[in-house]
Design a protein around this motif. Sequence first.
Motif, PDB file in Angstrom:
ATOM      1  N   CYS A 104       4.657 -19.099  33.277  1.00  0.00           N
ATOM      2  CA  CYS A 104       3.816 -20.101  33.942  1.00  0.00           C
ATOM      3  C   CYS A 104       2.344 -19.800  33.705  1.00  0.00           C
ATOM      4  O   CYS A 104       1.936 -18.638  33.721  1.00  0.00           O
ATOM      5  CB  CYS A 104       4.102 -20.082  35.441  1.00  0.00           C
ATOM      6  N   GLY A 105       1.575 -20.851  33.478  1.00  0.00           N
ATOM      7  CA  GLY A 105       0.121 -20.714  33.374  1.00  0.00           C
ATOM      8  C   GLY A 105      -0.542 -21.631  34.386  1.00  0.00           C
ATOM      9  O   GLY A 105       0.034 -22.661  34.765  1.00  0.00           O
ATOM     10  N   THR A 106      -1.738 -21.258  34.817  1.00  0.00           N
ATOM     11  CA  THR A 106      -2.459 -22.107  35.763  1.00  0.00           C
ATOM     12  C   THR A 106      -3.873 -22.354  35.257  1.00  0.00           C
ATOM     13  O   THR A 106      -4.496 -21.469  34.683  1.00  0.00           O
ATOM     14  CB  THR A 106      -2.551 -21.471  37.167  1.00  0.00           C
ATOM     15  N   LEU A 107      -4.338 -23.544  35.486  1.00  0.00           N
ATOM     16  CA  LEU A 107      -5.705 -23.919  35.115  1.00  0.00           C
ATOM     17  C   LEU A 107      -6.357 -24.536  36.351  1.00  0.00           C
ATOM     18  O   LEU A 107      -5.965 -25.616  36.779  1.00  0.00           O
ATOM     19  CB  LEU A 107      -5.672 -24.939  33.962  1.00  0.00           C
ATOM     20  N   ILE A 108      -7.325 -23.812  36.907  1.00  0.00           N
ATOM     21  CA  ILE A 108      -7.971 -24.290  38.137  1.00  0.00           C
ATOM     22  C   ILE A 108      -9.342 -24.845  37.784  1.00  0.00           C
ATOM     23  O   ILE A 108     -10.136 -24.182  37.120  1.00  0.00           O
ATOM     24  CB  ILE A 108      -8.070 -23.140  39.157  1.00  0.00           C
ATOM     25  N   GLU A 109      -9.579 -26.058  38.203  1.00  0.00           N
ATOM     26  CA  GLU A 109     -10.879 -26.691  37.933  1.00  0.00           C
ATOM     27  C   GLU A 109     -11.486 -27.103  39.275  1.00  0.00           C
ATOM     28  O   GLU A 109     -10.959 -27.978  39.958  1.00  0.00           O
ATOM     29  CB  GLU A 109     -10.688 -27.889  37.001  1.00  0.00           C
ATOM     30  N   ASN A 110     -12.561 -26.417  39.638  1.00  0.00           N
ATOM     31  CA  ASN A 110     -13.216 -26.681  40.920  1.00  0.00           C
ATOM     32  C   ASN A 110     -14.494 -27.491  40.708  1.00  0.00           C
ATOM     33  O   ASN A 110     -15.166 -27.345  39.697  1.00  0.00           O
ATOM     34  CB  ASN A 110     -13.592 -25.363  41.603  1.00  0.00           C
ATOM     35  N   THR A 111     -14.830 -28.293  41.708  1.00  0.00           N
ATOM     36  CA  THR A 111     -16.105 -29.013  41.704  1.00  0.00           C
ATOM     37  C   THR A 111     -16.949 -28.447  42.830  1.00  0.00           C
ATOM     38  O   THR A 111     -16.468 -28.311  43.968  1.00  0.00           O
ATOM     39  CB  THR A 111     -15.868 -30.530  41.946  1.00  0.00           C
ATOM     40  N   PHE A 112     -18.191 -28.096  42.493  1.00  0.00           N
ATOM     41  CA  PHE A 112     -19.075 -27.420  43.458  1.00  0.00           C
ATOM     42  C   PHE A 112     -20.215 -28.335  43.889  1.00  0.00           C
ATOM     43  O   PHE A 112     -20.677 -29.163  43.114  1.00  0.00           O
ATOM     44  CB  PHE A 112     -19.699 -26.176  42.805  1.00  0.00           C
ATOM     45  N   SER A 113     -20.673 -28.129  45.127  1.00  0.00           N
ATOM     46  CA  SER A 113     -21.900 -28.783  45.574  1.00  0.00           C
ATOM     47  C   SER A 113     -22.551 -27.868  46.603  1.00  0.00           C
ATOM     48  O   SER A 113     -21.881 -27.462  47.574  1.00  0.00           O
ATOM     49  CB  SER A 113     -21.562 -30.150  46.176  1.00  0.00           C
ATOM     50  N   SER A 114     -23.790 -27.507  46.401  1.00  0.00           N
ATOM     51  CA  SER A 114     -24.557 -26.632  47.312  1.00  0.00           C
ATOM     52  C   SER A 114     -23.773 -25.385  47.724  1.00  0.00           C
ATOM     53  O   SER A 114     -23.637 -25.098  48.921  1.00  0.00           O
ATOM     54  CB  SER A 114     -24.975 -27.382  48.578  1.00  0.00           C
ATOM     55  N   GLY A 115     -23.243 -24.677  46.761  1.00  0.00           N
ATOM     56  CA  GLY A 115     -22.553 -23.412  47.060  1.00  0.00           C
ATOM     57  C   GLY A 115     -21.179 -23.580  47.713  1.00  0.00           C
ATOM     58  O   GLY A 115     -20.568 -22.616  48.154  1.00  0.00           O
ATOM     59  N   LYS A 116     -20.708 -24.801  47.759  1.00  0.00           N
ATOM     60  CA  LYS A 116     -19.377 -25.056  48.357  1.00  0.00           C
ATOM     61  C   LYS A 116     -18.460 -25.654  47.294  1.00  0.00           C
ATOM     62  O   LYS A 116     -18.926 -26.354  46.382  1.00  0.00           O
ATOM     63  CB  LYS A 116     -19.475 -26.084  49.482  1.00  0.00           C
ATOM     64  N   ILE A 117     -17.170 -25.404  47.478  1.00  0.00           N
ATOM     65  CA  ILE A 117     -16.189 -26.108  46.646  1.00  0.00           C
ATOM     66  C   ILE A 117     -15.828 -27.379  47.399  1.00  0.00           C
ATOM     67  O   ILE A 117     -15.389 -27.323  48.558  1.00  0.00           O
ATOM     68  CB  ILE A 117     -14.939 -25.238  46.406  1.00  0.00           C
ATOM     69  N   ILE A 118     -16.055 -28.513  46.767  1.00  0.00           N
ATOM     70  CA  ILE A 118     -15.734 -29.766  47.452  1.00  0.00           C
ATOM     71  C   ILE A 118     -14.389 -30.342  46.981  1.00  0.00           C
ATOM     72  O   ILE A 118     -13.770 -31.135  47.664  1.00  0.00           O
ATOM     73  CB  ILE A 118     -16.872 -30.811  47.322  1.00  0.00           C
ATOM     74  N   ARG A 119     -13.974 -29.912  45.790  1.00  0.00           N
ATOM     75  CA  ARG A 119     -12.669 -30.377  45.292  1.00  0.00           C
ATOM     76  C   ARG A 119     -12.077 -29.305  44.378  1.00  0.00           C
ATOM     77  O   ARG A 119     -12.799 -28.708  43.582  1.00  0.00           O
ATOM     78  CB  ARG A 119     -12.870 -31.667  44.486  1.00  0.00           C
TER      79      ARG A 119
END
Length: 226
Positions: A104-119
């Motif tokens: 299994c492999g995982t690919l995590i893609e986070n979206t940041f705004s002002s030092g927070k992960i929003i998605r």
Amino acid sequence: MKIIELEEVGSTNEYCKAIDSCEDLCVFAKRQTAGKGTKGRSFISLDGGLYVSVMRHYDNFSAENAFKIMINGCVAVCKTLENFGIHPVIRWANDILVNGKKICGTLIENTFSSGKIIRSIVGIGINVKNEISSEIEQIATSMKEVLGKNLNLQEVKSAFISNLDCDFSIEDYKRYISWLGQSVTLKTEDEVRVVKAVDVTENGRLLVDWCGNMLEISAAEVSLRL
Ligand code: BTN
């Protein structure tokens, strides 16, 4: 969480990104035509594998806790494999191996705004009963190959969805890092170092002993060979 099941898609991660809504989603596809791996690689996604992206939105999730997202994704996969009698090992940070081969492999893609992960979009590809192409058969395996019997993909999906509801700790994650205390090889673009793996820190760094020096390594810097 709303579940979407697709026949075919380019990439479930890209499908999530294109959705303009704050709803949390779990998107499965039977196959992907442009599956994405880490480091810009492609991820072969033939029928019979489990390809899923879990998209979550947050109000107040500090970027410092990003590793928590990886913990929950990786441990949910490990628990799912255990539900079928398979004993996985995590190759820090986010590959899951059985008998030394990637399952299994995982690919995590986070979206940041002002030092927070929003998605966050946690993309997971598990080799269930898909064929393993000849280019990767030395390094990859499937649940079917490990168990020596066929599996019902729907049952694997249901187990995964149940495990997704749990909130796992770093201790749960470390339980699958059976190689702590052993020598491992770290590879960067310019060098290869053999080190002793000591621990994984709360923020997801690998603590290693290199000739008596304690180093904290980030997953983006190296690839790891067990
Ligand atoms: C890796 O091993 O390099 C990561 C592979 C991640 C594959 C999954 S399959 C579902 C999701 N959609 C993608 O395009 N990639 C991830």
